[in-house]
Design a protein around this motif. Structure first.
Motif, PDB file in Angstrom:
ATOM      1  N   TRP A 142       0.683  -1.388  -0.100  1.00 28.56           N
ATOM      2  CA  TRP A 142      -0.118   0.085   0.064  1.00 28.56           C
ATOM      3  C   TRP A 142       0.861   1.165  -0.031  1.00 28.56           C
ATOM      4  O   TRP A 142       0.313   2.148  -0.258  1.00 28.56           O
ATOM      5  CB  TRP A 142      -0.938   0.141   0.982  1.00 28.56           C
ATOM      6  CG  TRP A 142      -0.143   0.035   2.591  1.00 28.56           C
ATOM      7  CD1 TRP A 142       0.016  -1.079   3.176  1.00 28.56           C
ATOM      8  CD2 TRP A 142       0.476   1.045   3.324  1.00 28.56           C
ATOM      9  NE1 TRP A 142       0.906  -1.019   4.531  1.00 28.56           N
ATOM     10  CE2 TRP A 142       0.882   0.499   4.341  1.00 28.56           C
ATOM     11  CE3 TRP A 142       0.160   2.457   3.242  1.00 28.56           C
ATOM     12  CZ2 TRP A 142       1.747   1.297   5.422  1.00 28.56           C
ATOM     13  CZ3 TRP A 142       0.863   3.101   4.190  1.00 28.56           C
ATOM     14  CH2 TRP A 142       1.621   2.588   5.306  1.00 28.56           C
ATOM     15  N   ARG A 143       2.065   1.291   0.179  1.00 32.15           N
ATOM     16  CA  ARG A 143       2.890   2.327   0.517  1.00 32.15           C
ATOM     17  C   ARG A 143       2.956   3.015  -0.666  1.00 32.15           C
ATOM     18  O   ARG A 143       3.468   2.515  -1.693  1.00 32.15           O
ATOM     19  CB  ARG A 143       4.213   2.202   1.192  1.00 32.15           C
ATOM     20  CG  ARG A 143       4.036   1.712   2.538  1.00 32.15           C
ATOM     21  CD  ARG A 143       5.593   1.253   3.182  1.00 32.15           C
ATOM     22  NE  ARG A 143       5.568   0.738   4.321  1.00 32.15           N
ATOM     23  CZ  ARG A 143       5.730   1.520   5.641  1.00 32.15           C
ATOM     24  NH1 ARG A 143       6.096   2.817   5.497  1.00 32.15           N
ATOM     25  NH2 ARG A 143       5.661   0.894   6.629  1.00 32.15           N
ATOM     26  N   ALA A 159       3.020   8.748   4.907  1.00 32.43           N
ATOM     27  CA  ALA A 159       2.653   7.374   5.170  1.00 32.43           C
ATOM     28  C   ALA A 159       0.839   7.286   5.457  1.00 32.43           C
ATOM     29  O   ALA A 159       0.581   6.365   4.919  1.00 32.43           O
ATOM     30  CB  ALA A 159       3.408   6.583   6.053  1.00 32.43           C
ATOM     31  N   TYR A 160       0.715   8.384   6.169  1.00 37.71           N
ATOM     32  CA  TYR A 160      -0.498   8.185   6.740  1.00 37.71           C
ATOM     33  C   TYR A 160      -1.605   8.488   5.748  1.00 37.71           C
ATOM     34  O   TYR A 160      -2.696   7.888   5.491  1.00 37.71           O
ATOM     35  CB  TYR A 160      -1.024   9.131   7.786  1.00 37.71           C
ATOM     36  CG  TYR A 160      -1.029  10.641   7.612  1.00 37.71           C
ATOM     37  CD1 TYR A 160      -2.409  11.120   7.175  1.00 37.71           C
ATOM     38  CD2 TYR A 160      -0.102  11.412   7.621  1.00 37.71           C
ATOM     39  CE1 TYR A 160      -2.670  12.522   7.083  1.00 37.71           C
ATOM     40  CE2 TYR A 160      -0.421  12.772   6.903  1.00 37.71           C
ATOM     41  CZ  TYR A 160      -1.509  13.250   6.761  1.00 37.71           C
ATOM     42  OH  TYR A 160      -1.902  14.449   6.589  1.00 37.71           O
ATOM     43  N   ALA A 210      -1.094   7.695   2.335  1.00 34.93           N
ATOM     44  CA  ALA A 210      -1.211   6.470   1.553  1.00 34.93           C
ATOM     45  C   ALA A 210      -1.841   5.534   1.983  1.00 34.93           C
ATOM     46  O   ALA A 210      -2.700   4.746   1.483  1.00 34.93           O
ATOM     47  CB  ALA A 210       0.291   6.167   1.187  1.00 34.93           C
ATOM     48  N   LEU A 211      -1.755   5.318   3.485  1.00 35.31           N
ATOM     49  CA  LEU A 211      -2.463   4.185   4.182  1.00 35.31           C
ATOM     50  C   LEU A 211      -4.065   4.568   4.000  1.00 35.31           C
ATOM     51  O   LEU A 211      -4.894   3.750   3.862  1.00 35.31           O
ATOM     52  CB  LEU A 211      -2.092   4.281   5.583  1.00 35.31           C
ATOM     53  CG  LEU A 211      -3.095   3.188   6.420  1.00 35.31           C
ATOM     54  CD1 LEU A 211      -2.893   1.708   5.846  1.00 35.31           C
ATOM     55  CD2 LEU A 211      -2.319   3.211   7.789  1.00 35.31           C
ATOM     56  N   LEU A 267       1.521  -3.504  10.383  1.00 39.51           N
ATOM     57  CA  LEU A 267       1.961  -2.784   9.056  1.00 39.51           C
ATOM     58  C   LEU A 267       3.521  -2.294   9.456  1.00 39.51           C
ATOM     59  O   LEU A 267       4.300  -1.852   8.538  1.00 39.51           O
ATOM     60  CB  LEU A 267       1.242  -1.828   8.909  1.00 39.51           C
ATOM     61  CG  LEU A 267      -0.280  -2.031   8.139  1.00 39.51           C
ATOM     62  CD1 LEU A 267      -1.173  -0.866   7.898  1.00 39.51           C
ATOM     63  CD2 LEU A 267      -0.312  -3.018   7.110  1.00 39.51           C
ATOM     64  N   VAL A 318       4.211   0.185  11.015  1.00 36.51           N
ATOM     65  CA  VAL A 318       4.274   1.739  11.142  1.00 36.51           C
ATOM     66  C   VAL A 318       3.968   2.338  12.550  1.00 36.51           C
ATOM     67  O   VAL A 318       3.619   1.478  13.607  1.00 36.51           O
ATOM     68  CB  VAL A 318       3.272   2.264  10.162  1.00 36.51           C
ATOM     69  CG1 VAL A 318       3.615   1.923   8.833  1.00 36.51           C
ATOM     70  CG2 VAL A 318       1.942   1.886  10.471  1.00 36.51           C
ATOM     71  N   THR A 361       0.805   7.091  12.633  1.00 36.11           N
ATOM     72  CA  THR A 361       0.278   7.049  11.377  1.00 36.11           C
ATOM     73  C   THR A 361      -0.739   6.177  11.143  1.00 36.11           C
ATOM     74  O   THR A 361      -1.608   6.701  10.400  1.00 36.11           O
ATOM     75  CB  THR A 361       1.458   5.996  10.704  1.00 36.11           C
ATOM     76  OG1 THR A 361       2.683   6.556  10.599  1.00 36.11           O
ATOM     77  CG2 THR A 361       1.113   5.625   9.080  1.00 36.11           C
ATOM     78  N   THR A 362      -1.478   5.355  11.831  1.00 31.06           N
ATOM     79  CA  THR A 362      -2.567   4.618  11.711  1.00 31.06           C
ATOM     80  C   THR A 362      -3.565   5.673  12.309  1.00 31.06           C
ATOM     81  O   THR A 362      -4.602   5.657  11.626  1.00 31.06           O
ATOM     82  CB  THR A 362      -2.586   3.326  12.474  1.00 31.06           C
ATOM     83  OG1 THR A 362      -2.170   3.482  13.757  1.00 31.06           O
ATOM     84  CG2 THR A 362      -1.874   2.428  11.675  1.00 31.06           C
ATOM     85  N   GLN A 366      -0.206   0.407  -4.898  1.00 33.68           N
ATOM     86  CA  GLN A 366      -0.138   1.630  -4.471  1.00 33.68           C
ATOM     87  C   GLN A 366      -0.728   2.664  -5.704  1.00 33.68           C
ATOM     88  O   GLN A 366      -1.314   3.706  -5.409  1.00 33.68           O
ATOM     89  CB  GLN A 366       1.344   1.831  -4.195  1.00 33.68           C
ATOM     90  CG  GLN A 366       2.216   1.208  -3.283  1.00 33.68           C
ATOM     91  CD  GLN A 366       2.848   0.024  -3.703  1.00 33.68           C
ATOM     92  OE1 GLN A 366       2.144  -0.859  -4.434  1.00 33.68           O
ATOM     93  NE2 GLN A 366       4.035  -0.199  -3.433  1.00 33.68           N
TER      94      GLN A 366
END
Length: 477
Positions: free
Chosen positions: A27-28, A33-34, A36-37, A66, A68, A72-73, A422
């Motif tokens: 997914w990156r 990163a947040y 993209a997620l 993940l 991370v 981020t999540t 991605q």
């Protein structure tokens, strides 16, 4: 005073952190990163692979799986809430939802042929749907069907094997292609998808093996999984690999797309068609040939011979449809098979919908009777759209491998790097929907491919490529 009933946001299912990671794949993408997620989760909701009202794993659990930070999540979930794709309540966690006013994907992932609009962008471009608009002759066909309708109004309207005029028209079609067929060898279904589902539920036992091409039509894989089959993939067109897989696994069911293969656009030549038919006889395995794209040869008018050969082997089954040739909204398909199997399938399909609507069957019978005048125009329009998309994608993405398919409705594009998921997620953020390669394989491979369809207008295709370029820059940084 008018009151509005709040939308239900309580979860009806739960997705674990490991299952979420498997769903998202790679997914990156470029950028935070947040973001993209969040985009990857939003893409999954829009595709239907992450159903609405699914409780997502906790921020802590997902972060651990993940690899991370929890920041981020947490930020990704907050972004989903801002965009209307998630709701949170104390004690119940975060639940995936669809934004107000949007239409759910109804469980049909973007890898299939149903439109999946981006609910966050009303101007989004759909390069995932593989069904063109209606042919010009459709209105007249319905008018003729209405004239014929009174003859059926005194009946109950249920013909669970299909109306005689349509079964006879389909039988004539096969006979003209070199496969002598009687009307009682034809079952009319509510679209080819129902035909595939009824075949799988009737012929596949839970725990047995089915062999498919990989990549192949997503819903062809899905119906086999739902029937409880273990699905094994072999490269399209590799008959030796197909025979080896059947022998090794003891498979009793094979699913192939012989004409203008979805998604690669390739077709089996006559020699390999004979080899597949011979394989069915020697190994006593049922081979289902999906011929929904047979009419869409774009580079020459040579008609491909049916996989069913002379039509005498009960192990060779053909599935057809009016969706690609005339219009997806007709929802009329058919199965050409042995008479005994037709009656088994006719009984099985009654669990789903009893019979296909009468008016649509009459309209398709009219269209089939005039297909020689209708299909050349359909092919010309699709050919122009194909050529436009091929040239624009090649010009915009010189590092991609973009074959020009000889038929069908889509491009199978090699990105040169394993970033298909991605790119699909980044595409949602840019308002363009594409189908990542792993959705077309039983094992999640093809991470370096995407499927792009050319069934939209020239203006939409141009806009879609521009949006895709922005998404690609997100992925590549």
């Amino acid at each position: 005073m008018t009151t509005t009933t709040p939308a239900r946001t309580s979860a009806v299912r739960h997705l674990s952190a490991p299952a979420t990671a498997r769903l998202l794949g790679a997914w990156r993408a470029g950028g935070p990163a947040y973001v993209a997620l969040a985009d990857a989760l939003r893409a999954a909701v829009l595709a239907g692979s992450l159903p609405a009202l699914t409780r997502l794993p906790s921020e802590r659990d997902l972060a651990a799986v993940l690899k991370v930070s929890r920041t981020t999540t947490s930020a990704a979930y907050a972004r989903l809430r801002e965009l209307g794709f998630a709701a949170s309540h104390v004690g119940s966690g975060t639940v995936a939802v669809l934004p107000r006013g949007g239409r759910p994907a109804a469980g049909r992932p973007a890898a299939g042929d149903a439109p999946v609009p981006d609910l966050a962008d009303e101007h989004a471009v759909d390069l995932a749907q593989a069904t063109p608009g209606a042919v010009d002759a459709l209105h007249d066909a319905y008018a003729r069907a209405l004239e014929a309708l009174p003859a059926y109004l005194a009946t109950g309207g249920y013909a669970h094997l299909g109306l005689d005029p349509l079964r006879e028209a389909v039988a004539r079609r096969y006979t003209a292609r070199g496969v002598p067929t009687d009307a009682d060898q034809v079952l009319v279904t509510t679209g080819a998808q129902q035909a595939l589902a009824v075949l799988a539920s009737t012929l596949v036992r839970r725990g047995t093996t089915a062999v498919v091409e990989s990549p192949t039509y997503f819903h062809g894989i899905e119906v086999l999984h739902r029937a409880g089959a273990r699905v094994v993939g072999v490269p399209p067109g590799d008959v030796e690999a197909l025979e080896s897989a059947v022998r090794t696994t003891g498979a009793r069911y094979v699913y192939v797309v012989p004409d203008h293969h979805n998604p690669t656009g390739t077709s089996l030549d006559p020699e390999r068609r004979r080899a597949v038919a011979d394989l069915a006889a020697r190994l006593d395995v049922t081979v289902v040939g999906d011929e929904t794209l047979t009419d869409l040869g774009l580079d020459d008018d040579a008609e491909l011979p049916p996989l069913a050969g002379p039509g005498t082997d009960p192990r060779l089954v053909s599935v057809g449809s009016a969706s690609k040739s005339f219009w997806g909204g007709l929802r009329v398909g058919w199965v050409r098979a042995d008479r005994q199997l037709v009656h088994r399938l006719g009984a099985a399909r009654q669990v789903l919908d009893i019979a296909t609507p009468v008016l649509e069957q009459l309209a398709v019978a009219e269209l089939l009777d005039r297909e020689d005048q209708i299909l050349p125009g359909r092919r010309a329009a699709v050919r122009a759209q194909r050529d436009l998309l091929v040239e624009q994608v090649r010009d915009t993405f010189p590092t991609w491998d973009v074959p020009r398919p000889a038929g069908g409705l889509c491009l199978w594009v090699d990105l040169g790097r394993p970033v298909a998921q991605q790119l699909a997620a980044a595409g949602v953020a840019e308002g363009v929907q594409v189908s990542p390669g792993p959705r077309f394989t039983p094992d999640g491979s093809a991470t370096d491919h995407v499927r792009l369809t050319y069934t939209r207008s020239p203006a939409a295709l141009t806009d879609g490529v521009e949006r895709l370029a922005r998404a690609w820059r997100r992925v590549t940084g």
